[in-house]
Design a protein around this motif. Structure first.
Motif, PDB file in Angstrom:
ATOM      1  N   TRP A   1       0.821  -1.200   0.000  1.00 26.69           N
ATOM      2  CA  TRP A   1       0.000   0.000   0.000  1.00 26.69           C
ATOM      3  C   TRP A   1       0.863   1.262   0.000  1.00 26.69           C
ATOM      4  O   TRP A   1       0.544   2.233  -0.664  1.00 26.69           O
ATOM      5  CB  TRP A   1      -0.965  -0.012   1.179  1.00 26.69           C
ATOM      6  N   GLU A   2       1.953   1.245   0.730  1.00 30.82           N
ATOM      7  CA  GLU A   2       2.854   2.406   0.738  1.00 30.82           C
ATOM      8  C   GLU A   2       3.542   2.537  -0.622  1.00 30.82           C
ATOM      9  O   GLU A   2       3.691   3.635  -1.148  1.00 30.82           O
ATOM     10  CB  GLU A   2       3.873   2.294   1.869  1.00 30.82           C
ATOM     11  N   TRP A   3       3.980   1.425  -1.187  1.00 30.55           N
ATOM     12  CA  TRP A   3       4.603   1.440  -2.513  1.00 30.55           C
ATOM     13  C   TRP A   3       3.617   2.025  -3.532  1.00 30.55           C
ATOM     14  O   TRP A   3       3.979   2.872  -4.350  1.00 30.55           O
ATOM     15  CB  TRP A   3       5.010   0.013  -2.906  1.00 30.55           C
ATOM     16  N   ALA A   4       2.353   1.594  -3.445  1.00 30.65           N
ATOM     17  CA  ALA A   4       1.323   2.084  -4.362  1.00 30.65           C
ATOM     18  C   ALA A   4       1.076   3.584  -4.169  1.00 30.65           C
ATOM     19  O   ALA A   4       0.888   4.321  -5.141  1.00 30.65           O
ATOM     20  CB  ALA A   4       0.031   1.296  -4.168  1.00 30.65           C
ATOM     21  N   ARG A   5       1.074   4.031  -2.920  1.00 31.27           N
ATOM     22  CA  ARG A   5       0.879   5.461  -2.660  1.00 31.27           C
ATOM     23  C   ARG A   5       1.991   6.276  -3.307  1.00 31.27           C
ATOM     24  O   ARG A   5       1.739   7.300  -3.950  1.00 31.27           O
ATOM     25  CB  ARG A   5       0.844   5.746  -1.152  1.00 31.27           C
ATOM     26  N   LEU A   6       3.223   5.832  -3.147  1.00 35.97           N
ATOM     27  CA  LEU A   6       4.358   6.544  -3.732  1.00 35.97           C
ATOM     28  C   LEU A   6       4.268   6.557  -5.262  1.00 35.97           C
ATOM     29  O   LEU A   6       4.561   7.575  -5.894  1.00 35.97           O
ATOM     30  CB  LEU A   6       5.672   5.932  -3.263  1.00 35.97           C
ATOM     31  N   ARG A   7       3.849   5.445  -5.868  1.00 37.52           N
ATOM     32  CA  ARG A   7       3.672   5.396  -7.333  1.00 37.52           C
ATOM     33  C   ARG A   7       2.568   6.365  -7.757  1.00 37.52           C
ATOM     34  O   ARG A   7       2.677   7.044  -8.777  1.00 37.52           O
ATOM     35  CB  ARG A   7       3.297   3.993  -7.816  1.00 37.52           C
ATOM     36  N   ALA A   8       1.483   6.415  -6.982  1.00 37.84           N
ATOM     37  CA  ALA A   8       0.369   7.308  -7.322  1.00 37.84           C
ATOM     38  C   ALA A   8       0.820   8.759  -7.312  1.00 37.84           C
ATOM     39  O   ALA A   8       0.496   9.525  -8.222  1.00 37.84           O
ATOM     40  CB  ALA A   8      -0.792   7.096  -6.348  1.00 37.84           C
ATOM     41  N   VAL A   9       1.562   9.145  -6.293  1.00 43.72           N
ATOM     42  CA  VAL A   9       2.047  10.522  -6.192  1.00 43.72           C
ATOM     43  C   VAL A   9       2.984  10.828  -7.362  1.00 43.72           C
ATOM     44  O   VAL A   9       2.902  11.891  -7.976  1.00 43.72           O
ATOM     45  CB  VAL A   9       2.736  10.763  -4.836  1.00 43.72           C
ATOM     46  N   GLU A  10       3.829   9.883  -7.688  1.00 40.57           N
ATOM     47  CA  GLU A  10       4.797  10.069  -8.769  1.00 40.57           C
ATOM     48  C   GLU A  10       4.122  10.134 -10.144  1.00 40.57           C
ATOM     49  O   GLU A  10       4.446  10.988 -10.964  1.00 40.57           O
ATOM     50  CB  GLU A  10       5.786   8.897  -8.741  1.00 40.57           C
ATOM     51  N   GLU A  11       3.167   9.247 -10.400  1.00 36.83           N
ATOM     52  CA  GLU A  11       2.580   9.141 -11.738  1.00 36.83           C
ATOM     53  C   GLU A  11       1.419  10.084 -12.003  1.00 36.83           C
ATOM     54  O   GLU A  11       1.197  10.477 -13.145  1.00 36.83           O
ATOM     55  CB  GLU A  11       2.122   7.700 -11.998  1.00 36.83           C
ATOM     56  N   THR A  12       0.640  10.417 -10.968  1.00 41.12           N
ATOM     57  CA  THR A  12      -0.584  11.184 -11.219  1.00 41.12           C
ATOM     58  C   THR A  12      -0.576  12.575 -10.594  1.00 41.12           C
ATOM     59  O   THR A  12      -1.488  13.356 -10.849  1.00 41.12           O
ATOM     60  CB  THR A  12      -1.826  10.414 -10.721  1.00 41.12           C
TER      61      THR A  12
END
Length: 182
Positions: free
Chosen positions: A77-88
């Motif tokens: 979930w933390e990895w996904a949050r970081l990807r979301a911030v980076e990509e979107t």
């Protein structure tokens, strides 16, 4: 005031069909909502099926990412949050598991509240399908339909007494400004 840029993070593991339904429910929303599907599946067939489902939806607002290796749920979930911030580049984030759906129109209503209170955490109720019991039953949360402001002190005092209700913000029932998460 401009609409928040909300990203709905859909973390999933080995449930491609359920995740695809969750994604469709999140995409049925205003244009200011992006969806990031984070696939932590251990089964290659599930990864391929979900990636294909995301490709079929072909929306510029939909982003599919797969974890580089199998992660524990909190790490995923933390990895996904970081990807979301980076990509979107969202201003706000919420999570929707692969076993949840947004009711049509719900995200538009939540975004209207977030627009009025852009620095606040917006927590909301959700209903549950209890498929652990037989027969399967729908558990509906009580609500007034009114917007309530709660102080952190009041919520902490209730929590300290063990009074844990739907008002308690969690990743699964709140829209959170990214600045609060950082």
């Amino acid at each position: 005031m401009t609409a928040p840029r909300l990203t709905v993070v859909v973390p999933t593991r080995n449930r491609a069909d359920l995740a695809a339904a969750a994604v469709r429910s999140a995409l049925d929303s205003p244009e200011s909502v992006s969806v990031l599907v984070s696939d932590n599946s251990s089964a290659t067939a599930d990864r391929e099926r979900l990636e294909a489902s995301c490709s079929d939806l072909s929306s510029e607002r939909l982003h599919y990412v797969a974890t580089p290796s199998s992660l524990s749920m909190p790490n995923h979930w933390e990895w996904a949050r970081l990807r979301a911030v980076e990509e979107t580049e969202p201003t706000h984030i919420t999570y929707l598991t692969d076993r949840m759906l947004f009711v049509p129109g719900a995200l538009a209503e939540l975004l209207a509240v977030a627009r009025r209170y852009p620095e606040d955490v917006v927590a909301y109720n959700h209903d549950t399908v209890d498929d652990w019991s037989h027969p399967v039953r729908l558990v509906q949360a009580q609500w007034s339909g009114k917007l309530l402001a709660l102080s952190a002190e009041g919520v902490l005092a209730l929590s300290a007494r063990g009074d844990l209700q739907h008002y308690l913000p969690r990743a699964l029932n709140s829209i959170v400004p990214v600045s609060r998460l950082e």
